[in-house]
Every structure is written in structure tokens, then in C-alpha cells.
Design an enzyme around this catalytic site. Structure first.
Site, mmCIF file in Angstrom:
data_model
loop_
_atom_site.group_PDB
_atom_site.id
_atom_site.type_symbol
_atom_site.label_atom_id
_atom_site.label_comp_id
_atom_site.label_asym_id
_atom_site.label_seq_id
_atom_site.Cartn_x
_atom_site.Cartn_y
_atom_site.Cartn_z
ATOM 1 N N HIS A 309 0.986 -1.394 0.266
ATOM 2 C CA HIS A 309 -0.026 -0.123 0.252
ATOM 3 C C HIS A 309 1.173 1.169 0.019
ATOM 4 C CE1 HIS A 309 -3.342 2.847 1.389
ATOM 5 N NE2 HIS A 309 -3.659 1.914 0.497
ATOM 6 N N ASP A 366 -8.123 -5.336 -0.083
ATOM 7 C CA ASP A 366 -8.286 -6.145 -1.168
ATOM 8 C C ASP A 366 -7.922 -7.722 -0.285
ATOM 9 O OD1 ASP A 366 -9.557 -4.521 -2.351
ATOM 10 O OD2 ASP A 366 -7.853 -3.623 -3.182
HETATM 11 N N1 ACO Z 1 3.566 -7.734 -5.024
HETATM 12 C C1 ACO Z 1 5.827 -7.802 -4.640
HETATM 13 N N2 ACO Z 1 6.314 -6.320 -4.707
HETATM 14 C C2 ACO Z 1 5.398 -5.391 -4.832
HETATM 15 C C3 ACO Z 1 4.256 -5.321 -4.237
HETATM 16 C C4 ACO Z 1 3.047 -6.484 -4.313
HETATM 17 N N3 ACO Z 1 2.003 -6.158 -4.779
HETATM 18 N N4 ACO Z 1 3.991 -4.007 -4.359
HETATM 19 C C5 ACO Z 1 5.026 -3.322 -3.970
HETATM 20 N N5 ACO Z 1 6.000 -4.496 -4.009
HETATM 21 C C6 ACO Z 1 7.336 -3.987 -4.848
HETATM 22 C C7 ACO Z 1 7.560 -3.265 -5.986
HETATM 23 O O1 ACO Z 1 8.400 -4.152 -6.593
HETATM 24 C C8 ACO Z 1 9.013 -2.217 -5.612
HETATM 25 O O2 ACO Z 1 10.098 -2.992 -5.850
HETATM 26 P P1 ACO Z 1 11.716 -2.190 -6.111
HETATM 27 O O3 ACO Z 1 11.723 -1.091 -4.440
HETATM 28 O O4 ACO Z 1 12.673 -3.558 -6.005
HETATM 29 O O5 ACO Z 1 11.134 -1.974 -6.734
HETATM 30 C C9 ACO Z 1 8.544 -1.759 -4.133
HETATM 31 O O6 ACO Z 1 8.058 -2.713 -3.424
HETATM 32 C C10 ACO Z 1 7.797 -0.598 -3.813
HETATM 33 O O7 ACO Z 1 6.745 -0.797 -4.879
HETATM 34 P P2 ACO Z 1 5.241 0.108 -5.540
HETATM 35 O O8 ACO Z 1 5.387 -0.384 -6.929
HETATM 36 O O9 ACO Z 1 6.925 1.959 -5.949
HETATM 37 O O10 ACO Z 1 5.045 1.143 -4.499
HETATM 38 P P3 ACO Z 1 3.602 2.441 -4.878
HETATM 39 O O11 ACO Z 1 3.480 2.379 -3.516
HETATM 40 O O12 ACO Z 1 3.881 2.846 -5.794
HETATM 41 O O13 ACO Z 1 2.282 1.379 -4.783
HETATM 42 C C11 ACO Z 1 0.481 -0.121 -4.842
HETATM 43 C C12 ACO Z 1 1.967 0.926 -4.031
HETATM 44 C C13 ACO Z 1 0.261 0.008 -6.118
HETATM 45 C C14 ACO Z 1 -0.654 -0.855 -3.712
HETATM 46 C C15 ACO Z 1 1.911 -1.166 -4.668
HETATM 47 O O14 ACO Z 1 1.781 -2.048 -3.400
HETATM 48 C C16 ACO Z 1 0.393 -2.857 -5.682
HETATM 49 O O15 ACO Z 1 1.030 -3.181 -7.173
HETATM 50 N N6 ACO Z 1 -0.027 -3.592 -4.618
HETATM 51 C C17 ACO Z 1 -0.479 -4.815 -5.141
HETATM 52 C C18 ACO Z 1 -2.023 -3.985 -6.403
HETATM 53 C C19 ACO Z 1 -2.901 -4.283 -4.781
HETATM 54 O O16 ACO Z 1 -3.094 -4.878 -3.786
HETATM 55 N N7 ACO Z 1 -3.232 -3.295 -4.866
HETATM 56 C C20 ACO Z 1 -4.351 -2.622 -4.027
HETATM 57 C C21 ACO Z 1 -3.465 -1.214 -3.378
HETATM 58 S S1 ACO Z 1 -4.791 -0.815 -2.167
HETATM 59 C C22 ACO Z 1 -6.436 0.171 -2.533
HETATM 60 O O17 ACO Z 1 -5.985 0.940 -3.171
HETATM 61 C C23 ACO Z 1 -7.332 0.064 -1.785
#
Ligand code: ACO
Length: 437
Positions: A309, A366
Site C-alpha cells: 500500500h 483487498d
Molecule cells: N508484490 C510484490 N512486490 C511489490 C508489491 C506487491 N504487491 N507492492 C510493491 N512491491 C514492491 C515493488 O516492486 C517495489 O520494489 P522495488 O523497490 O524493488 O522496485 C517496491 O515494493 C515499492 O513498490 P511501489 O510500486 O513503488 O509502491 P507504490 O507505493 O507505488 O505502490 C501499490 C503501492 C500500487 C498498492 C503496490 O503495493 C501494488 O501494486 N500492490 C498490489 C496491488 C494492490 O493490492 N492494490 C490495492 C491497493 S489498496 C487499494 O487501492 C484499495
């Protein structure tokens, strides 16, 4: 909001010049540097793609502390609201900034009851969509269409309370109609004798040929699910509602835009993506350890959906409540869902794995909500619609806060949302006639 005159931030520029910026302090001691005057005074703007570090507004609706895993609506902890309130009351709280007394609650509930029907002409719209339509496409289009049926909503100075209750009530009818259409069943009209969530379950699952009793356990679970989704401050869809609303577009248009922003799998579409991920793992033999390994090694850009998140860097408090609710609902229904075992197994591994621990990736709202919806009989492609139903009062509250905000002199403070950019394209070029290219 208070500008703390004693606190300022000093910025030094490459040419050695300095500027001093005011610091704003929120109720929960959050500090922000107010950069409104920065460009005028220095020629500089700030750059922050994805708004990782940008406060777009002050707001008194929701407080959230991602490090501590705290979420409060209008000061009330989410855990208490989920346990003691219902969705209609929580909606009132978010929109009107108070828990309603008996009379207010009855008045609000009555309005919701009386405005649940949609114009009969709109039924033809449902007939025009192919049965394979994603219900989010139908929902967003229908919400936009509501503005055509209530043209007074286009007047920015018209009273909005009626439109607010119309939206809250009709979205539920539209959502269930789009489901009924997709499975070829007759549309079930709302029933005034039923409360908000029970009425929705009735419209979703009843058929005209037999009696239908709404299960009180499912009614309570739906109330809780919608409460947990009701607001989450300046997320992607809420910021979209504010952005579209800031141009003066009407409430229905702003909410329809929020619905579309919610659709993406990184936001509200994640609950559908979680179930698709779990099903894929189950179909390929249930080897979730291999899936986790793929995620860690970023094979095919895989992510553990329902984890991580932007704000929570600790267990999402909503996921905690949902995990417990998931066990209760499945036990009540006597459902044994193998996907739940896969989900729990994945969570257990991820919470101990250095990849997820070091990146502070925990289950979000979620991760378990889809399993509950599935057990309730709600199809996977309706999950994001359920999220939209829940998030609606939050979107409305933010829109209302924005359009009603006034300065000390009583003048509106709303400004059109219009970020700047740093241009990285070509410098001026001379037009080349076609024959010379
Ligand atoms: N699985 C694996 N790796 C992840 C995940 C995940 N679910 N989420 C983040 N990471 C990793 C990224 O690859 C990144 O790694 P790096 O530093 O090696 O490149 C690091 O963690 C940071 O991730 P970002 O994408 O930069 O984080 P951001 O804050 O932009 O994204 C998000 C947040 C979009 C929610 C992300 O965690 C994600 O894609 N989660 C999966 C989708 C999800 O469950 N979305 C629902 C969110 S809750 C809502 O909106 C209701």
C-alpha cells in the site's frame, strides 16, 4: 489547519539564494511545507510524480497513519465503526461530519429509501450492453447518465443534499441491475421495507418467482465491508473526484470519474485481481511458494495482489478486521473455499519473508474482501463495483468539502486542479514540409 508562525522551512537554491516557506500543522501534528508562493518568488516548482510526497489539500474527513496502521473517519476509529455502526450511519458521518441523532438518521434513511428507483427509461440502457460487459463500465456510464435525468445538478449553486442521497441510493440499484442483466434474470425492484444493505442483497439475489429472506449475517457482513471501504483520504479515485469536481463539473460527473479511476488493478480492481491470482495458483497445482518466488524475482512483472500500500507500511487495519470476518462468514455459510487456504498460506510466508518485510508489504483491504464476496455469491467481476458502493460516501464527502470550503472572508477557496510539469521534449524546431521529410 494552522500555519505555525514559529515554524518555517528554508530552501537554498543552486545560485545560493534562499527562501523561507511557512509550515502547516494538522490536528494530528502532521507537518507540511506550504509551497504556494514558491514559483512566484523563485521560479521553481516541485516535482513529485505519483504524488508520493505531495499534500493536495487539507481535509477534516479521514485520518490515516500508515506507519502505525491507524484509520479514523471524522475522529472515530475504523474498528469501532465496523463493530457498532452501519453503512448508512457511517455515510452520514463522513458526509455531514457528525453521528446522526435519531431524527437525523431516520430522515436520511427515508430519503435513501424514497430515491432508490431509477427512471424507467434508463432500463433501456442496460438492454443495450452486451452480456459480457464489465459492470464497472455499466456503472460509470449510468452514473454519468443520472446527470441527464437531474439537470439541476449542473447548476453549481443548486442545493446538493438531494443529489447526494439520490446517488447513494441509486448506485445500489444500478449495480444490482447490471448484475441481473449480465445473468439474464429479471430486474428486481428495490423494496422500501428493507434497509440499505438488505435491499441491495435482495435486488442481487431474489427472483420474482419465490420468496427471498436476507440473511442477517450477510447483511451485517455487507455493512461492515462497505464501512471499511467508505473512505481512505486522498487515494487515486478520491483525488480524481476532487480533480474533476474542481473544474466545476457536476457531482455525478465527478463521481463517475472516481468510479473509473477505481477500476484499475492497482486500486479498487485489486480485489478481482486477488481472486484471479489465487485461482491461477490453484489451477496450476496450488504451488504458491513458486508464485511467491516469481513475485520476488519480478518474473513477468508479477506482484502479490492484495499486498502493499502506498500509505500503510504496517498491517492495514481494515485487512485485520476482514481476515476475522472472512472466517466468520465462511463458517456461517458452511463454505470451505480452497482459495482461503491458499491466501492464508501465502500471507504466512510473505509475512516472514525478507523481500516483503524489508519493503513493508502487508495484506491490504483487498486481500480477503474478495473471498468474502465470493462466499456471499457475488461474482468476481462485481467486486470492484462493491468497492465503489462502499467508497461512494467518501467520494461525496470529499467533493462536498472541496466545493463548500470558504476562507475567513467567506469566499470559496476551491481552485481548479492543475499541476505543472518539467518539459523534457525538443526545443523549438522549424516545420519541415512533407516533401522534405
Ligand atoms: N508484490 C510484490 N512486490 C511489490 C508489491 C506487491 N504487491 N507492492 C510493491 N512491491 C514492491 C515493488 O516492486 C517495489 O520494489 P522495488 O523497490 O524493488 O522496485 C517496491 O515494493 C515499492 O513498490 P511501489 O510500486 O513503488 O509502491 P507504490 O507505493 O507505488 O505502490 C501499490 C503501492 C500500487 C498498492 C503496490 O503495493 C501494488 O501494486 N500492490 C498490489 C496491488 C494492490 O493490492 N492494490 C490495492 C491497493 S489498496 C487499494 O487501492 C484499495
Amino acid at each position: 489547519m494552522a500555519v505555525d508562525k514559529k515554524l518555517t522551512a528554508k530552501l537554498t537554491f543552486p545560485d545560493g539564494k534562499e527562501t523561507t516557506l511557512p509550515v502547516v500543522v494538522g490536528t494530528e501534528d502532521e507537518h507540511a511545507i506550504d509551497i504556494k508562493s514558491l514559483r512566484n518568488e523563485t521560479g521553481y516548482i516541485t516535482l513529485d510524480s505519483g504524488y508520493m510526497n505531495t499534500g493536495s489539500t487539507t481535509s477534516s474527513i479521514t485520518y490515516l497513519d500508515g506507519e502505525q496502521g491507524i484509520l479514523r473517519y471524522r475522529g472515530y476509529p475504523i474498528e469501532e465503526l465496523a463493530e457498532k455502526s452501519n453503512f448508512v450511519e457511517t455515510s452520514y458521518l463522513l458526509i455531514y461530519n457528525k453521528l446522526p441523532n435519531q431524527a437525523e438518521r431516520e430522515y436520511f434513511s427515508n430519503l435513501l429509501t424514497r430515491h432508490s428507483l431509477i427512471h424507467e427509461d434508463m432500463h433501456q440502457f442496460f438492454a443495450g450492453y452486451p452480456p459480457t460487459s464489465h459492470p464497472m463500465a455499466v456503472l460509470s456510464a449510468m452514473v454519468t447518465s443520472l446527470s441527464a435525468y437531474y439537470p439541476d445538478s449542473l447548476d453549481r449553486n443548486a442545493p446538493m443534499d438531494l443529489h447526494i442521497t439520490r446517488l447513494l441510493s441509486k448506485v445500489r440499484t444500478i449495480a444490482s441491475f447490471s448484475y441481473k442483466k449480465s445473468i439474464g434474470q429479471p430486474l428486481m425492484y428495490p423494496r422500501n421495507s428493507l434497509k440499505y444493505c438488505a435491499n441491495f442483497l435482495h435486488m442481487m439475489f431474489a427472483v420474482p418467482t419465490e420468496e427471498f429472506e436476507v440473511s442477517p449475517v450477510l447483511e451485517k457482513a455487507l455493512n461492515q465491508l462497505l464501512i471499511l471501504h467508505a473512505d481512505h483520504e486522498q487515494n487515486c479515485s478520491t483525488s480524481t473526484v476532487r480533480m474533476v469536481g474542481s473544474s466545476g463539473a457536476n457531482l455525478y460527473a465527478a463521481i463517475a470519474a472516481g468510479i473509473l479511476a477505481l477500476w484499475g488493478p492497482l486500486h479498487g480492481g485489486a480485489n478481482q485481481a486477488v481472486i484471479e491470482m489465487l485461482e491461477e495458483i490453484k489451477l496450476s497445482g496450488g504451488d504458491y511458494k513458486k508464485f511467491i518466488d516469481d513475485v520476488k524475482n519480478k518474473r513477468e512483472n508479477r506482484r502479490l495482489m492484495g499486498f502493499g500500500h502506498r500509505v500503510y507500511k504496517n498491517y492495514d487495519p481494515r485487512a485485520k478486521i476482514l481476515k476475522k470476518m472472512c472466517d466468520e462468514v465462511l463458517a456461517h455459510l458452511g463454505v470451505k473455499d480452497p482459495l482461503l487456504d491458499v491466501a492464508k498460506g501465502m500471507e504466512e510466508i510473505a509475512l516472514k519473508d525478507d523481500y516483503f518485510v524489508s519493503k513493508k508489504l502487508y495484506p491490504n483491504v483487498d486481500f480477503y474482501s474478495g473471498i468474502i464476496y465470493r462466499a456471499m455469491g457475488i461474482p468476481t467481476n462485481m467486486f470492484t463495483v462493491m468497492f465503489a458502493l462502499g467508497r461512494l460516501p467518501g467520494w461525496i464527502a470529499h467533493w462536498k468539502e472541496m466545493v463548500e470550503e470558504r476562507d475567513e472572508k467567506g469566499a470559496p477557496t476551491m481552485k481548479i486542479g492543475r499541476p505543472r510539469q518539467v518539459y523534457t521534449g525538443e526545443k523549438t524546431r522549424k516545420y519541415v514540409p512533407l516533401e522534405q521529410r
